[in-house]
Design an enzyme around this catalytic site. Structure first.
Site, PDB file in Angstrom:
ATOM      1  CE1 TYR A   1      21.728  20.024 -28.100  1.00  0.00           C
ATOM      2  CE2 TYR A   1      20.537  19.756 -26.004  1.00  0.00           C
ATOM      3  CZ  TYR A   1      20.648  20.490 -27.271  1.00  0.00           C
ATOM      4  OH  TYR A   1      19.634  20.999 -27.759  1.00  0.00           O
TER       5      TYR A   1
ATOM      6  N   GLY B   1       6.458  26.882 -14.382  1.00  0.00           N
ATOM      7  CA  GLY B   1       7.783  27.314 -14.793  1.00  0.00           C
ATOM      8  C   GLY B   1       8.153  27.203 -16.149  1.00  0.00           C
TER       9      GLY B   1
ATOM     10  NE  ARG C   1      20.893  22.130 -21.543  1.00  0.00           N
ATOM     11  CZ  ARG C   1      19.722  21.853 -22.276  1.00  0.00           C
ATOM     12  NH1 ARG C   1      19.846  21.760 -23.480  1.00  0.00           N
ATOM     13  NH2 ARG C   1      18.720  21.945 -21.637  1.00  0.00           N
TER      14      ARG C   1
ATOM     15  CD  GLN D   1       7.616  23.867 -22.764  1.00  0.00           C
ATOM     16  OE1 GLN D   1       7.686  24.634 -23.651  1.00  0.00           O
ATOM     17  NE2 GLN D   1       7.242  24.479 -21.882  1.00  0.00           N
ATOM     18  CG  ASN D   2      11.904  21.215 -18.101  1.00  0.00           C
ATOM     19  OD1 ASN D   2      11.696  22.003 -18.640  1.00  0.00           O
ATOM     20  ND2 ASN D   2      11.504  21.181 -16.715  1.00  0.00           N
ATOM     21  CB  VAL D   3      15.959  17.651 -22.476  1.00  0.00           C
ATOM     22  CG1 VAL D   3      15.093  17.943 -23.465  1.00  0.00           C
ATOM     23  CG2 VAL D   3      17.062  18.573 -21.969  1.00  0.00           C
ATOM     24  CG  ASP D   4      15.322  18.289 -15.894  1.00  0.00           C
ATOM     25  OD1 ASP D   4      14.983  19.314 -15.906  1.00  0.00           O
ATOM     26  OD2 ASP D   4      14.552  17.498 -15.748  1.00  0.00           O
TER      27      ASP D   4
ATOM     28  CB  SER E   1       8.708  31.721 -21.194  1.00  0.00           C
ATOM     29  OG  SER E   1       9.101  30.916 -22.109  1.00  0.00           O
TER      30      SER E   1
ATOM     31  CG  HIS F   1      10.898  20.322 -26.336  1.00  0.00           C
ATOM     32  ND1 HIS F   1      10.670  21.777 -25.708  1.00  0.00           N
ATOM     33  CD2 HIS F   1       9.676  20.369 -27.106  1.00  0.00           C
ATOM     34  CE1 HIS F   1       9.878  22.363 -26.245  1.00  0.00           C
ATOM     35  NE2 HIS F   1       9.055  21.604 -27.048  1.00  0.00           N
TER      36      HIS F   1
END
Ligand code: APR
Length: 230
Positions: A53, A170, A56, A86-89, A172, A104
């Site tokens: 992490y 974006g 990232r 769902q992105n952690v950015d 899946s 998330h």
């Protein structure tokens, strides 16, 4: 104002230079997901997890939101937009979106391993073994790992259930419970799905499939929304 619930995944940040997880060059090609993104991995080797992490988080400081993030912000002028990511950015925040649910967790935040409610914003700094909270308890990333509960799920499901329009960008649709959120939508409402690859849309009715990258696909969706759904 009509309500739009937008479910985003790693693909919306791909054109900002952040790897997705399951594409050919994805993060899960380079790392064993259970070693770096699961509660078992944390107990087995917390340093490996922290380093994953830290890497990232360091990269996040060097990238920018792309046109897709920015258009979702602009849509707030015409619609009541809730981004469920769902992105952690933090690219949706940096693009200006004001109503965001992180399913998330968030890469720029940490918490003590003993108290999931006290969250600290550390920006792009690294955290290491021995970094503790005020009471001396080890800090961990404020991320939902595999094997952990998704605290924001009910809030997200409510937003989907109230929505007049759904957009899925974006992702899946591989990971539950996030992937199952679309099933909370009202029957028959319009659903947009933006993805350059073919994903299984659970046979959604009233689906507009835009098989393009996020930056061009979200622009196309914006034009349709303003033309047909204002
Ligand atoms: N624009 C839009 N979509 C794209 C782009 C792009 N430029 N590039 C790739 N994609 C699509 C891929 O086709 C794929 O369907 O983005 C999707 C990325 O899928 P995943 O890598 O599985 O990412 P995501 O769906 O967000 O994963 C969900 O899995 O590992 C966990 O916690 C992690 O939040 C993550 C969750």
């Amino acid at each position: 104002m009509k309500k739009i619930a937008v479910l985003t995944g790693a693909g919306i940040s791909a054109e900002s230079g952040i790897s997705t997880f399951r594409d050919s060059d994805g993060l899960w090609e380079q790392h064993n997901v259970m070693d770096v993104a699961s509660i078992e991995g944390w107990y087995k080797n917390p340093k490996l997890v922290l380093d994953f992490y830290n890497e990232r988080r360091k990269q996040l400081e060097t990238v920018e939101p792309n046109a897709a993030h920015k258009i979702l912000h602009e849509l707030e002028n015409h619609f009541n937009v809730c981004v469920i990511t769902q992105n952690v950015d933090n690219l949706h925040e940096r693009a200006g979106s004001t109503n965001i649910i992180h399913l998330h967790g968030e890469l720029t935040k940490v918490r003590s391993i003993a108290d999931e409610d006290t969250v600290y914003d550390i920006g792009y700094k690294a955290i290491n073994i021995g970094d503790t909270d005020k009471s001396g308890v080890q800090l961990r990333p404020h991320i939902v790992w595999f094997g952990e509960a998704v605290p924001m799920l009910n809030a997200a499901a409510d937003k989907v259930a109230q929505a007049d329009i759904i957009a899925i960008i974006g992702t899946s649709l591989n990971v539950y419970p996030a992937a199952g959120l679309v099933n909370y939508k009202k029957n028959g409402i319009p659903v947009f799905l933006i993805n350059p690859n073919d994903v299984n849309p659970f046979h959604i009715q009233n689906l507009t499939l835009i098989q393009e990258k996020a930056t061009t696909g979200v622009e196309k969706m914006r034009n349709i929304l303003i033309e047909k759904y204002l």
